[in-house]
Write a protein that holds these residues in place. Structure first.
Motif, PDB file in Angstrom:
ATOM      1  N   GLY A 147     -35.399  18.456 -28.434  1.00  0.00           N
ATOM      2  CA  GLY A 147     -36.111  17.389 -27.741  1.00  0.00           C
ATOM      3  C   GLY A 147     -36.054  16.141 -28.602  1.00  0.00           C
ATOM      4  N   ILE A 148     -35.524  15.062 -28.059  1.00  0.00           N
ATOM      5  CA  ILE A 148     -35.437  13.802 -28.786  1.00  0.00           C
ATOM      6  C   ILE A 148     -36.622  12.948 -28.370  1.00  0.00           C
ATOM      7  CG2 ILE A 148     -34.018  11.783 -29.283  1.00  0.00           C
ATOM      8  CD1 ILE A 148     -32.836  14.522 -30.181  1.00  0.00           C
ATOM      9  N   THR A 149     -37.506  12.649 -29.316  1.00  0.00           N
ATOM     10  CA  THR A 149     -38.734  11.935 -29.009  1.00  0.00           C
ATOM     11  C   THR A 149     -38.687  10.512 -29.547  1.00  0.00           C
ATOM     12  OG1 THR A 149     -39.860  12.619 -31.047  1.00  0.00           O
ATOM     13  CG2 THR A 149     -40.048  14.078 -29.138  1.00  0.00           C
ATOM     14  N   ALA A 150     -39.446   9.645 -28.895  1.00  0.00           N
ATOM     15  CA  ALA A 150     -39.558   8.263 -29.360  1.00  0.00           C
ATOM     16  C   ALA A 150     -40.815   7.651 -28.793  1.00  0.00           C
ATOM     17  CB  ALA A 150     -38.331   7.443 -28.942  1.00  0.00           C
ATOM     18  N   ARG A 151     -41.336   6.683 -29.508  1.00  0.00           N
ATOM     19  CA  ARG A 151     -42.494   5.942 -29.019  1.00  0.00           C
ATOM     20  C   ARG A 151     -42.128   4.463 -28.933  1.00  0.00           C
ATOM     21  NH1 ARG A 151     -44.444   7.152 -34.449  1.00  0.00           N
ATOM     22  NH2 ARG A 151     -44.566   5.249 -35.703  1.00  0.00           N
ATOM     23  N   GLY A 152     -42.934   3.722 -28.178  1.00  0.00           N
ATOM     24  CA  GLY A 152     -42.707   2.294 -28.033  1.00  0.00           C
ATOM     25  C   GLY A 152     -43.910   1.643 -27.391  1.00  0.00           C
ATOM     26  N   GLU A 153     -44.025   0.344 -27.567  1.00  0.00           N
ATOM     27  CA  GLU A 153     -45.145  -0.372 -26.958  1.00  0.00           C
ATOM     28  C   GLU A 153     -45.057  -0.339 -25.442  1.00  0.00           C
ATOM     29  OE1 GLU A 153     -45.545  -4.298 -28.489  1.00  0.00           O
ATOM     30  OE2 GLU A 153     -45.823  -3.645 -30.562  1.00  0.00           O
TER      31      GLU A 153
END
Length: 431
Positions: free
Chosen positions: A387-393
């Protein structure tokens, strides 16, 4: 509780458990953490002990041998077999419901009856153990219609049949051909609910609970929600389809009546309650209950907690939860699942995975179906591999960050959906 007071055992081996492991590694309360059985990626972060998670006595014996004082149970099977009951009898607190609560997922027939008993909105349904009776019932129904295996089928025991022929085939596959084994010895035939699905995860301690941000999973293997169902090809949170109005209705008509109903039936529920909802023209209705964190939703939800997830889980397990203490980060989290060739059918395994040398800040790689080879390389070992995760505004930025990292991971036959969060992006663009 004091800092470094918890010696934790995580039961499970998938992406959900890797996300929980990362939460434990970041928690000031955790002195040590062991995973059983874990996977190839987790081995570089914690001790992994080979054990069959469905062997309740073996898991309890391991917990005792390790001297742990808190267990987090990831998957549904050991919960339905009474692992938390057995740990409790040994004086070891555990996060997850006892067997009496786990039946909400272990038996869709029980779950449907529970919803009806307590007046909680859900699809009209009938249950069958005879294919002849089920087929006769189908002859009186309109289509599309939903066929569900009542037991645990790893998230795959649901067929949306567009016509009578497909519905009849699904019934016979489940009841006669036993395509889901004993999980399909009883089935539900449900009316089709038109609308959009979302996932509501609650961390529950009796009638007290913390509601995590609403999320949306992507079950079909193909883009545009095509192809067969999977365990989940990606998710994002928070899901804007759960508007404040919808959320209020979920709390009033679903969450609180469910927790009251559990208490009324003598079930002291402690752990995650996952409410799958359909947002229909008549309001939100329950699709299903699960009794553990969703996978892959867990991978986007735990990082949205500004509070320590481990402390919340421990307080649920020990009856000391204070929901007002929970805090959340702003912004969005996403996960894109990288699947093996053949998934969701028979998946090819043993392919070596190539990883980037550096992982950018705000992104991550969660291991699900991986193993470590004799030479120390990481190889595929299941259908949903990473699972490739990322966060962002914003959701758009989080997705850009995730797909930029996806492009740097490679293994033979790798496939993934390129439209995670697309419905929400369209809503954002049209607003």
């Amino acid at each position: 509780m004091t800092d470094k007071s918890l010696r934790v055992l995580i039961v499970g081996s998938g992406g959900r458990e890797h996300a929980i492991l990362k939460a434990c590694k970041a928690s000031p309360l955790v002195a040590s953490v062991v995973v059983a059985p874990g996977n190839g990626g987790m081995e570089s972060e914690a001790r992994c002990c080979p054990v069959n998670v469905s062997d309740v006595p073996a898991v309890v014996a391991l917990a005792k041998d390790l001297g742990v004082n808190f267990v987090v149970v990831g998957p549904e099977a050991p919960l339905s077999l009474g692992l938390v009951d057995a740990l409790s009898e040994s004086g070891i607190p555990a996060y997850g419901p006892k067997k009496s609560g786990a039946i909400l997922e272990a038996s869709k027939a029980f779950s449907k009856d529970f919803l009806v008993r307590h007046g909680i909105p859900t699809a009209r349904a009938a249950k069958f153990s005879s294919s002849a009776e089920a087929v006769k019932y189908l002859e009186t129904q309109s289509f599309p219609i939903v066929i569900k295996a009542s037991g645990l089928a790893a998230g795959k025991g649901v067929v949306i049949a567009e016509n009578y022929e497909d519905a009849r085939a699904a019934v016979c596959d489940m009841l006669d051909e036993k395509c889901f084994g004993s999980a399909g010895s009883e089935i539900l035939i449900e009316e089709f609910m038109a609308g959009e699905e979302a996932s509501i995860m609650l961390m529950v301690c009796g009638e007290k609970y913390v509601m995590l941000p609403p999320s949306q999973d992507h079950k079909r293997v193909g883009e545009g929600d095509t192809g067969p169902n999977t365990g989940g090809m990606g998710a994002y949170a928070p899901a804007g389809v759960v508007t404040p109005e919808v959320e209020r209705a979920v709390v009033k008509k679903i969450v609180e009546p469910t927790l009251r109903g559990l208490k009324a039936e003598g079930i002291d529920y402690r752990g995650t309650l996952y409410v799958g909802i359909m947002i229909t023209a008549e309001g939100p209705k329950v699709v299903e209950f699960n009794v553990r964190f969703g996978d892959p939703e867990c991978q986007v939800l735990l990082p949205l907690l500004a509070s320590d997830p481990v402390e919340l889980m421990y307080r649920c397990a020990t009856g000391t939860l204070d929901p007002a203490a929970a805090r959340f980060h702003g912004g969005f989290n996403v996960v894109v699942v990288l699947a093996a060739q053949g998934y969701p059918g028979k998946a090819k395994t043993g392919d070596i995975i190539s990883f980037p040398k550096e992982i950018p800040a705000g992104t991550g790689i969660i291991h699900s179906g991986t193993k470590r080879t004799a030479s120390g390389e990481i190889a595929t070992a299941g259908g949903r591999v990473l699972g490739i995760t990322a966060r962002g505004e914003t959701l758009s930025r989080a997705l850009q960050n995730a797909y930029a990292l996806v492009a740097q991971v490679k293994f033979d036959g790798m496939h993934f959906r390129r439209d995670i969060g697309a419905r929400q992006l369209r809503r954002d663009n049209n607003s």
